[in-house]
Design a protein around this motif. Sequence first.
Motif, PDB file in Angstrom:
ATOM      1  N   PRO A  19      -4.258   4.867   3.520  1.00 40.01           N
ATOM      2  CA  PRO A  19      -3.482   3.985   2.640  1.00 40.01           C
ATOM      3  C   PRO A  19      -4.302   3.603   1.410  1.00 40.01           C
ATOM      4  O   PRO A  19      -5.516   3.417   1.487  1.00 40.01           O
ATOM      5  N   LYS A  20      -3.592   3.468   0.294  1.00 42.26           N
ATOM      6  CA  LYS A  20      -4.259   3.035  -0.945  1.00 42.26           C
ATOM      7  C   LYS A  20      -3.468   1.875  -1.546  1.00 42.26           C
ATOM      8  O   LYS A  20      -2.237   1.875  -1.526  1.00 42.26           O
ATOM      9  N   LEU A  21      -4.194   0.916  -2.071  1.00 43.00           N
ATOM     10  CA  LEU A  21      -3.562  -0.276  -2.626  1.00 43.00           C
ATOM     11  C   LEU A  21      -2.663   0.095  -3.799  1.00 43.00           C
ATOM     12  O   LEU A  21      -3.089   0.773  -4.734  1.00 43.00           O
ATOM     13  N   THR A  64       7.826   2.163   4.999  1.00 43.65           N
ATOM     14  CA  THR A  64       9.122   2.698   4.559  1.00 43.65           C
ATOM     15  C   THR A  64       8.858   4.022   3.857  1.00 43.65           C
ATOM     16  O   THR A  64       8.055   4.072   2.921  1.00 43.65           O
ATOM     17  N   ARG A  65       9.530   5.048   4.323  1.00 44.82           N
ATOM     18  CA  ARG A  65       9.306   6.371   3.744  1.00 44.82           C
ATOM     19  C   ARG A  65      10.286   6.617   2.601  1.00 44.82           C
ATOM     20  O   ARG A  65      11.493   6.402   2.726  1.00 44.82           O
ATOM     21  N   LEU A  66       9.727   7.052   1.477  1.00 48.05           N
ATOM     22  CA  LEU A  66      10.524   7.394   0.294  1.00 48.05           C
ATOM     23  C   LEU A  66      10.375   8.880  -0.001  1.00 48.05           C
ATOM     24  O   LEU A  66       9.258   9.399  -0.044  1.00 48.05           O
ATOM     25  N   GLN A  67      11.517   9.534  -0.193  1.00 50.42           N
ATOM     26  CA  GLN A  67      11.531  10.938  -0.604  1.00 50.42           C
ATOM     27  C   GLN A  67      12.327  11.042  -1.890  1.00 50.42           C
ATOM     28  O   GLN A  67      13.520  10.715  -1.902  1.00 50.42           O
ATOM     29  N   VAL A  68      11.672  11.457  -2.965  1.00 51.26           N
ATOM     30  CA  VAL A  68      12.350  11.648  -4.243  1.00 51.26           C
ATOM     31  C   VAL A  68      12.624  13.124  -4.414  1.00 51.26           C
ATOM     32  O   VAL A  68      11.702  13.944  -4.294  1.00 51.26           O
ATOM     33  N   PHE A  69      13.879  13.483  -4.694  1.00 54.40           N
ATOM     34  CA  PHE A  69      14.209  14.906  -4.835  1.00 54.40           C
ATOM     35  C   PHE A  69      14.626  15.217  -6.273  1.00 54.40           C
ATOM     36  O   PHE A  69      15.071  14.332  -7.003  1.00 54.40           O
ATOM     37  N   SER A  72      12.228   6.762 -10.708  1.00 59.27           N
ATOM     38  CA  SER A  72      11.459   7.440  -9.654  1.00 59.27           C
ATOM     39  C   SER A  72      11.005   8.827 -10.064  1.00 59.27           C
ATOM     40  O   SER A  72      11.751   9.583 -10.705  1.00 59.27           O
ATOM     41  N   LYS A  73       9.771   9.147  -9.690  1.00 58.80           N
ATOM     42  CA  LYS A  73       9.190  10.475  -9.925  1.00 58.80           C
ATOM     43  C   LYS A  73       9.015  11.190  -8.585  1.00 58.80           C
ATOM     44  O   LYS A  73       8.900  10.543  -7.536  1.00 58.80           O
ATOM     45  N   LEU A  74       8.950  12.506  -8.646  1.00 61.04           N
ATOM     46  CA  LEU A  74       8.699  13.267  -7.426  1.00 61.04           C
ATOM     47  C   LEU A  74       7.413  12.799  -6.751  1.00 61.04           C
ATOM     48  O   LEU A  74       7.314  12.733  -5.520  1.00 61.04           O
ATOM     49  N   SER A  75       6.428  12.443  -7.587  1.00 58.53           N
ATOM     50  CA  SER A  75       5.128  12.027  -7.059  1.00 58.53           C
ATOM     51  C   SER A  75       5.159  10.652  -6.376  1.00 58.53           C
ATOM     52  O   SER A  75       4.163  10.252  -5.769  1.00 58.53           O
ATOM     53  N   ASP A  76       6.274   9.946  -6.476  1.00 57.88           N
ATOM     54  CA  ASP A  76       6.408   8.663  -5.768  1.00 57.88           C
ATOM     55  C   ASP A  76       6.712   8.865  -4.295  1.00 57.88           C
ATOM     56  O   ASP A  76       6.682   7.907  -3.511  1.00 57.88           O
ATOM     57  N   SER A  77       7.028  10.085  -3.889  1.00 53.48           N
ATOM     58  CA  SER A  77       7.324  10.366  -2.486  1.00 53.48           C
ATOM     59  C   SER A  77       6.109  10.036  -1.630  1.00 53.48           C
ATOM     60  O   SER A  77       5.021  10.593  -1.824  1.00 53.48           O
ATOM     61  N   ALA A  78       6.293   9.112  -0.700  1.00 48.69           N
ATOM     62  CA  ALA A  78       5.181   8.614   0.122  1.00 48.69           C
ATOM     63  C   ALA A  78       5.760   7.591   1.092  1.00 48.69           C
ATOM     64  O   ALA A  78       6.958   7.299   1.068  1.00 48.69           O
ATOM     65  N   THR A  79       4.889   7.037   1.911  1.00 49.78           N
ATOM     66  CA  THR A  79       5.268   5.902   2.752  1.00 49.78           C
ATOM     67  C   THR A  79       4.664   4.647   2.153  1.00 49.78           C
ATOM     68  O   THR A  79       3.483   4.640   1.775  1.00 49.78           O
ATOM     69  N   TYR A  80       5.471   3.595   2.067  1.00 44.47           N
ATOM     70  CA  TYR A  80       5.031   2.345   1.455  1.00 44.47           C
ATOM     71  C   TYR A  80       4.867   1.293   2.549  1.00 44.47           C
ATOM     72  O   TYR A  80       5.796   1.001   3.299  1.00 44.47           O
ATOM     73  N   LEU A  81       3.670   0.759   2.633  1.00 39.64           N
ATOM     74  CA  LEU A  81       3.306  -0.178   3.697  1.00 39.64           C
ATOM     75  C   LEU A  81       3.222  -1.595   3.138  1.00 39.64           C
ATOM     76  O   LEU A  81       2.556  -1.840   2.131  1.00 39.64           O
ATOM     77  N   CYS A  82       3.872  -2.493   3.829  1.00 40.19           N
ATOM     78  CA  CYS A  82       3.812  -3.914   3.491  1.00 40.19           C
ATOM     79  C   CYS A  82       2.700  -4.541   4.329  1.00 40.19           C
ATOM     80  O   CYS A  82       2.572  -4.239   5.528  1.00 40.19           O
ATOM     81  N   TYR A 120       0.857  -1.180   0.000  1.00 37.06           N
ATOM     82  CA  TYR A 120       0.000   0.000   0.000  1.00 37.06           C
ATOM     83  C   TYR A 120       0.894   1.231   0.000  1.00 37.06           C
ATOM     84  O   TYR A 120       2.002   1.216   0.526  1.00 37.06           O
ATOM     85  N   ARG A 121       0.347   2.292  -0.548  1.00 37.81           N
ATOM     86  CA  ARG A 121       1.026   3.575  -0.538  1.00 37.81           C
ATOM     87  C   ARG A 121       0.203   4.521   0.327  1.00 37.81           C
ATOM     88  O   ARG A 121      -1.029   4.537   0.235  1.00 37.81           O
ATOM     89  N   GLN A 122       0.901   5.294   1.177  1.00 32.01           N
ATOM     90  CA  GLN A 122       0.196   6.260   1.996  1.00 32.01           C
ATOM     91  C   GLN A 122       0.876   7.616   1.897  1.00 32.01           C
ATOM     92  O   GLN A 122       2.058   7.757   2.231  1.00 32.01           O
ATOM     93  N   ASP A 123       0.125   8.590   1.434  1.00 35.34           N
ATOM     94  CA  ASP A 123       0.598   9.964   1.404  1.00 35.34           C
ATOM     95  C   ASP A 123       0.346  10.603   2.759  1.00 35.34           C
ATOM     96  O   ASP A 123      -0.519  10.159   3.530  1.00 35.34           O
ATOM     97  N   CYS A 124       1.098  11.673   3.024  1.00 35.06           N
ATOM     98  CA  CYS A 124       1.022  12.319   4.325  1.00 35.06           C
ATOM     99  C   CYS A 124      -0.422  12.701   4.671  1.00 35.06           C
ATOM    100  O   CYS A 124      -1.115  13.344   3.864  1.00 35.06           O
TER     101      CYS A 124
END
Lengths: 111, 114
Positions: free
Chosen positions: A44-46, A105-110, A78-88, A36-40
């Motif tokens: 969470p979204k599948l 796991t938090r991902l930050q794309v710069f 990776s895109k800037l829009s991929d920045s999010a937390t990824y939940l297993c 799942y992906r979760q934005d701040c």
Amino acid sequence: RKEVEQDPGPFNVPEGATVAFNCTYSNSASQSFFWYRQDCRKEPKLLMSVYSSGNEDGRFTAQLNRASQYISLLIRDSKLSDSATYLCVVPRSYNTDKLIFGTGTRLQVFP
Amino acid sequence: DVKVTQSSRYLVKRTGEKVFLECVQDMDHENMFWYRQDPGLGLRLIYFSYDVKMKEKGDIPEGYSVSREKKERFSLILESASTNQTSMYLCASRSRTGPNSPLHFGNGTRLTVT
């Protein structure tokens, strides 16, 4: 071993990079897994389901290693829009109706 | 698309109040869940329901109760709110068609207990 365990990160990567996260689980009988992906401050979204050796959807690839009891998520280009937390997410050992979440796991794309 | 609707986005309650969080889903899913999410702890399961009037405790049921009188609606009740119940509450539903069916979440209720 915890039921589900993830590296919290953060993973800081430049745009265009390839990044991979792992998630380990304790129940060897688990059949189906999810990312799942979760934005701040959002729900969470599948992102992907994983129930065989792996699954691919565009830039995202999820793989399952039953022998070592982990699943991985690979993000290419990776895109800037991929920045999010990824939940297993894995099913609880004795009740597959219940799904157990990793802490993410938090991902930050710069740029 | 599955729609899971939580009645409130933000709530502020006082210690000792009885609090009701409502959740409705429109896809005839058998299973419904209440989670809370706290920084560093992830999502933790409070209660789970697999049918009308059926419920099962999750990992942290203390201080909470639930009600499922209709298939589409699952309510979380804080009998006497306390400050340690300040959290983000997430409702989810899931079809029982098989182990591959995912959870679908509502957009959450951020509860503050003062």
